[in-house]
Motif scaffolding. Structure first.
Motif, mmCIF file in Angstrom:
data_model
loop_
_atom_site.group_PDB
_atom_site.id
_atom_site.type_symbol
_atom_site.label_atom_id
_atom_site.label_comp_id
_atom_site.label_asym_id
_atom_site.label_seq_id
_atom_site.Cartn_x
_atom_site.Cartn_y
_atom_site.Cartn_z
ATOM 1 N N SER A 155 50.508 33.714 29.418
ATOM 2 C CA SER A 155 49.564 35.005 29.781
ATOM 3 C C SER A 155 48.358 35.175 29.403
ATOM 4 C CB SER A 155 50.399 36.260 29.630
ATOM 5 O OG SER A 155 50.652 35.784 28.149
ATOM 6 N N THR A 165 45.667 33.181 29.145
ATOM 7 C CA THR A 165 44.628 32.333 29.558
ATOM 8 C C THR A 165 44.268 32.492 30.959
ATOM 9 O OG1 THR A 165 46.053 30.629 29.848
ATOM 10 C CG2 THR A 165 45.508 30.118 28.022
ATOM 11 N N ILE A 166 45.665 32.706 31.728
ATOM 12 C CA ILE A 166 45.740 32.913 33.367
ATOM 13 C C ILE A 166 44.997 34.610 33.486
ATOM 14 C CG2 ILE A 166 47.155 31.795 33.595
ATOM 15 C CD1 ILE A 166 49.543 34.562 34.220
ATOM 16 N N ARG A 167 44.293 35.007 35.008
ATOM 17 C CA ARG A 167 43.425 35.859 35.343
ATOM 18 C C ARG A 167 45.179 37.210 34.931
ATOM 19 N NH1 ARG A 167 40.860 35.892 40.714
ATOM 20 N NH2 ARG A 167 43.196 35.421 40.949
ATOM 21 N N PRO A 168 44.494 38.334 34.771
ATOM 22 C CA PRO A 168 45.226 39.816 34.828
ATOM 23 C C PRO A 168 45.822 40.253 36.118
ATOM 24 C CG PRO A 168 43.251 40.228 34.874
ATOM 25 C CD PRO A 168 43.112 38.983 34.704
ATOM 26 N N GLY A 182 47.359 35.166 39.258
ATOM 27 C CA GLY A 182 47.033 34.469 37.689
ATOM 28 C C GLY A 182 46.111 33.419 37.994
ATOM 29 N N GLY A 205 44.610 31.727 40.172
ATOM 30 C CA GLY A 205 43.731 32.092 41.253
ATOM 31 C C GLY A 205 43.861 31.633 42.808
ATOM 32 N N GLU A 240 44.934 36.917 45.889
ATOM 33 C CA GLU A 240 43.913 37.988 44.876
ATOM 34 C C GLU A 240 44.862 39.272 45.252
ATOM 35 O OE1 GLU A 240 41.472 37.741 43.662
ATOM 36 O OE2 GLU A 240 40.490 35.208 44.441
ATOM 37 N N SER A 251 44.960 41.079 42.097
ATOM 38 C CA SER A 251 44.116 40.643 41.468
ATOM 39 C C SER A 251 42.212 42.251 40.926
ATOM 40 C CB SER A 251 42.965 39.627 41.464
ATOM 41 O OG SER A 251 42.482 39.985 42.382
ATOM 42 N N GLU A 252 42.088 41.665 39.868
ATOM 43 C CA GLU A 252 40.595 42.573 39.427
ATOM 44 C C GLU A 252 39.644 42.926 41.037
ATOM 45 O OE1 GLU A 252 39.270 41.138 36.180
ATOM 46 O OE2 GLU A 252 40.193 42.317 35.238
ATOM 47 N N GLN A 253 40.245 41.034 41.674
ATOM 48 C CA GLN A 253 38.702 41.520 43.272
ATOM 49 C C GLN A 253 39.903 42.164 44.270
ATOM 50 O OE1 GLN A 253 35.710 40.568 43.632
ATOM 51 N NE2 GLN A 253 35.965 41.097 45.335
ATOM 52 N N ARG A 303 49.819 46.526 34.329
ATOM 53 C CA ARG A 303 49.200 45.357 34.697
ATOM 54 C C ARG A 303 50.442 44.879 33.789
ATOM 55 N NH1 ARG A 303 47.270 41.164 29.814
ATOM 56 N NH2 ARG A 303 48.091 39.233 30.800
#
Length: 427
Positions: free
Chosen positions: A3, A5-8, A108, A110, A113, A275-277, A289
């Motif tokens: 958790s 290292t992956i994207r939030p 997370g 990628g 999104e 995702s943030e994007q 989150r």
């Protein structure tokens, strides 16, 4: 990949229809329409019309094999762009929490999104089956050649072939219902009837208070003329609960009743993940989150309590995240039965259990009960099996919205001796 290292992944919204007792207000509502209502409302509420989302994960427990494409059909019937993919998933009562985990992992990694997780169940539109003998004979009838062959196949049917088979909340390997298994658990852990009734009473009081305060206003929308969960009892009391008869073990030793157990319920729920994007693409704000999740299982056939798997899942998840059981501001523990909640809490407080079953050096300890199910839980709101996970995700994410440094724990027990748990935190 952990958790860290992956994207939030973020919960950015939620919507659900009111939950009602099976066989009542939604008696004539089709399964598809039940799920479609929550998804379509979420799409409109967050202005997702015409958007292509990364994926949609929807699931149910009581679903017909004829509707094997129901997740995709629900998406095609919504105002989402038809390029939005969808799939069906199932992990019993943990279905929509597991769907949430799957989408969070895809975000997370990628891969996507944006996504929507959800679940639905109804005991009013059940897939009724006939015995295997009926299926075999009806296939023989279909394949028979000529009038004589078809007549012979038709005459092969007997009375027992026409006996309908209804889905049951029963474990195939033990023949016991979930309630009967929970009765064994509360006896093993010496959980009193009064303690179970108190959990149920507080669940109704907390849910009623949340409705009075308007907490559910943007989470629960009107459907079929119903504006709020139909099972919440603001006027219940310990005295009223004490008068109810045992529902599973009907002897004097039985302690599980209709009052301290979740009822058979119809409903659906959804949660929006980004995702943030994805937040930027959809022009939405994050509520919380989705930090991490875990599934686990126990050997209930050989002595483990059927609904005790969340104790293992939570222990594993907390160890991975460097947290203790006390590091939470909210505890959302699904109330399949009030007794199950109390067994879980007592297990975490037991040195012997935590050493033997969880591989720990000592007990995980107690929680602050004032932080438990503060907006009510399944005994009061109801439990449409697969819809419970995203009901909890939506409510907890809203509780965390706009706060700082707060964290919530979700714990859901499931049939088959499994458990699904998760951590959410404020953004």
């Amino acid at each position: 990949m952990t958790s860290k290292t992956i994207r939030p992944a973020y919960v950015a919204g939620a919507a659900r229809i009111p939950f009602v007792k099976s066989g009542t207000k939604y008696r004539n509502v089709k399964t598809y329409d039940l799920m479609s209502a929550s998804l379509s409302h979420l799409v409109r509420q967050y202005k997702l019309q015409g958007k292509i989302l990364g994926d949609v994960a929807l699931g149910a427990v009581m679903n017909s094999s004829i509707e094997w494409t129901i997740a995709r059909e629900v998406v095609l019937g919504s105002e989402l762009h038809p390029y939005t993919p969808a799939y069906f998933t199932q992990r019993a009562c943990g279905t929509s929490l597991d769907a949430s985990l799957q989408l969070a992992l895809k975000i997370g990694a990628g891969q996507i999104e944006t996504g929507i997780a959800g679940g639905f169940d109804t005991n009013s539109d059940l897939p009724i089956l006939f015995p295997r003998s009926f299926a075999k004979k009806i296939l023989n009838l279909r394949d028979a050649k000529g009038f004589g062959g078809k007549l012979g196949s038709a005459l092969s049917f007997g009375p027992n072939d026409w006996k309908p088979q209804f889905p049951r909340v029963e474990e195939a390997r033990t023949g016991l219902s979930m309630g009967e298994h929970c009765e064994l658990m509360v006896k093993e852990w010496k959980i009193s009837r009064e303690a179970q009734d108190e959990i149920a009473f507080l669940s109704h009081q907390n849910a009623a208070k949340a409705y009075d305060e308007g907490f559910f206003k943007d989470l629960v929308f009107e459907f079929q003329g119903v504006t709020a969960d139909g099972i919440v009892r603001k006027d219940t009391s310990m005295e009223k609960l004490a008068k109810l008869k045992p529902a599973f073990d009907k002897s004097a030793a039985g302690t599980l009743t209709a009052g301290n157990s979740s009822p058979l319920t119809d409903g659906s729920s959804t949660a929006l993940f980004c995702s943030e994007q994805g937040l930027k693409d959809l022009n939405v704000e994050p509520w919380a989150r989705f930090v991490d999740a875990q599934v686990a299982a126990v050997d209930f056939v050989h002595g483990d309590g059927l609904l005790m798997a969340p104790t293992k899942a939570v222990a594993q998840m907390l160890a991975r995240n460097g947290l203790t059981l006390q590091d939470f501001d909210y505890y959302e523990i699904h109330e399949a039965f009030a007794g199950q909640v109390l067994c879980t809490l007592k297990a975490w407080e037991s040195d012997e259990y935590c050493k033997k079953h969880l591989g720990l050096s000592k007990a995980m300890g107690s929680i602050d009960r004032s932080k438990l199910n503060v907006k009510g839980s399944s005994v009061a709101t109801g439990h449409p099996f697969a819809a419970t996970g995203t009901r909890i995700v939506g409510s907890l994410a809203k509780m965390l919205k706009g706060t700082r440094g707060k964290r919530g724990l979700i714990s859901v027990c499931t049939a088959g001796g499994m458990g699904t748990v998760a951590i959410l935190e404020s953004v």
